[in-house]
Enzyme design. Sequence first.
Site, PDB file in Angstrom:
ATOM      1  N   ASP A 196     143.360  33.203  -1.363  1.00  0.00           N
ATOM      2  CA  ASP A 196     143.529  34.415  -2.143  1.00  0.00           C
ATOM      3  C   ASP A 196     143.483  34.020  -3.620  1.00  0.00           C
ATOM      4  OD1 ASP A 196     144.243  37.214  -2.570  1.00  0.00           O
ATOM      5  OD2 ASP A 196     146.169  36.416  -3.243  1.00  0.00           O
ATOM      6  N   ASP A 252     144.436  36.431  -6.878  1.00  0.00           N
ATOM      7  CA  ASP A 252     145.514  36.943  -7.727  1.00  0.00           C
ATOM      8  C   ASP A 252     146.864  36.447  -7.222  1.00  0.00           C
ATOM      9  OD1 ASP A 252     144.094  38.706  -9.640  1.00  0.00           O
ATOM     10  OD2 ASP A 252     143.543  39.813  -7.838  1.00  0.00           O
ATOM     11  N   ASP A 268     149.732  34.702  -1.356  1.00  0.00           N
ATOM     12  CA  ASP A 268     151.064  34.975  -1.885  1.00  0.00           C
ATOM     13  C   ASP A 268     151.670  36.252  -1.328  1.00  0.00           C
ATOM     14  OD1 ASP A 268     149.071  36.457  -3.399  1.00  0.00           O
ATOM     15  OD2 ASP A 268     150.725  37.063  -4.704  1.00  0.00           O
TER      16      ASP A 268
END
Length: 333
Positions: free
Chosen positions: A20, A22, A218
């Site tokens: 991922d 961001d 995250d």
Amino acid sequence: MSLGSSDRPLCEAYGLGLLDLDGVVYVGDEAVPGAVEALSTARGAGMNLAFLTNNASRTAGDVAAHLRELEIEADDADVVTAAEAVAHLVSDAVPVGSPVLLIGGEGLRVPLEERGLRCVTSLDDHPVAVVQGFHPDLGWRSLAEAAYAIESGLPWFASNIDMTIPTARGIAPGNGSLVQAVRNATGATPMVAGKPERALFDEALERMAAERPLMVGDRLDTDIDGAINAGLDSLAVLSGVNTLQDVMGLVASRRPTFVARDLSALVTAHPDVIVDGMTAECGAATAHAEGAVIGLGQGEPGSLEAIRAVVTLAWSLFDRYGRGVRLDGTLES
């Protein structure tokens, strides 16, 4: 389910890192501290890297260029966006050359056109489907046009439904918040391509021929749930949206394979954790529980060993007593 362990660095144990962006690789225009070095080391150890993002505001080429600006090696083909995945879904559902109502920006328009679809901006242009993706300048008129089209009976596709997005200034509304506005107006539910749905993972795995993929993210509700839905091992990092406390409270069916502070976890081993009653030990770190509170007895706060000890003990107590525990402040989240 308990944490996984590895006597080798994860970049050697897994052949492909699905990353991922961001909150994992960067936040806004800046790289997460240590990310550039960790990814370079992981790639040097033989791990292939692919960058997955639910954010449909930029094209894969723009994202790859941003990564290169941060001194992270990346070709356009290494980036897989939810916009590309939703364009694939739409192209499978409608004839080539069909007009589709674009609710988004360039990051969504480009992959739709690459799939042979024609983007329009009004119901008056007779679209056959509505396709929605995030763009920071998306306004009421566009959302209203989407509502009118959906109310007329058109199928609705969305790149993703993340309610929030991490930015350099903090947490902001994501595409899911804009999708929810249209849902409130229409009562309809879109077909979603992004994490935690499988379409984005399928798009990435089809493109990247590598064994033993590991998803790194995250967000528990998109990255980790998505990895579980796709049958993949996962690493949850604490550099973005979700916290250590969030991870500690997960039920067994939603737990990542590994947990760490940041991407440095890719280039190190993940030692076993030994649980003995109300205590857990991992390397030099020891976590201890008193009632519903866990504290760090020994070890460096924020270290991999400390996080592994705390998470393993929390999950053990959750499974044993059916209730969550909280941190006492001795371990930074």
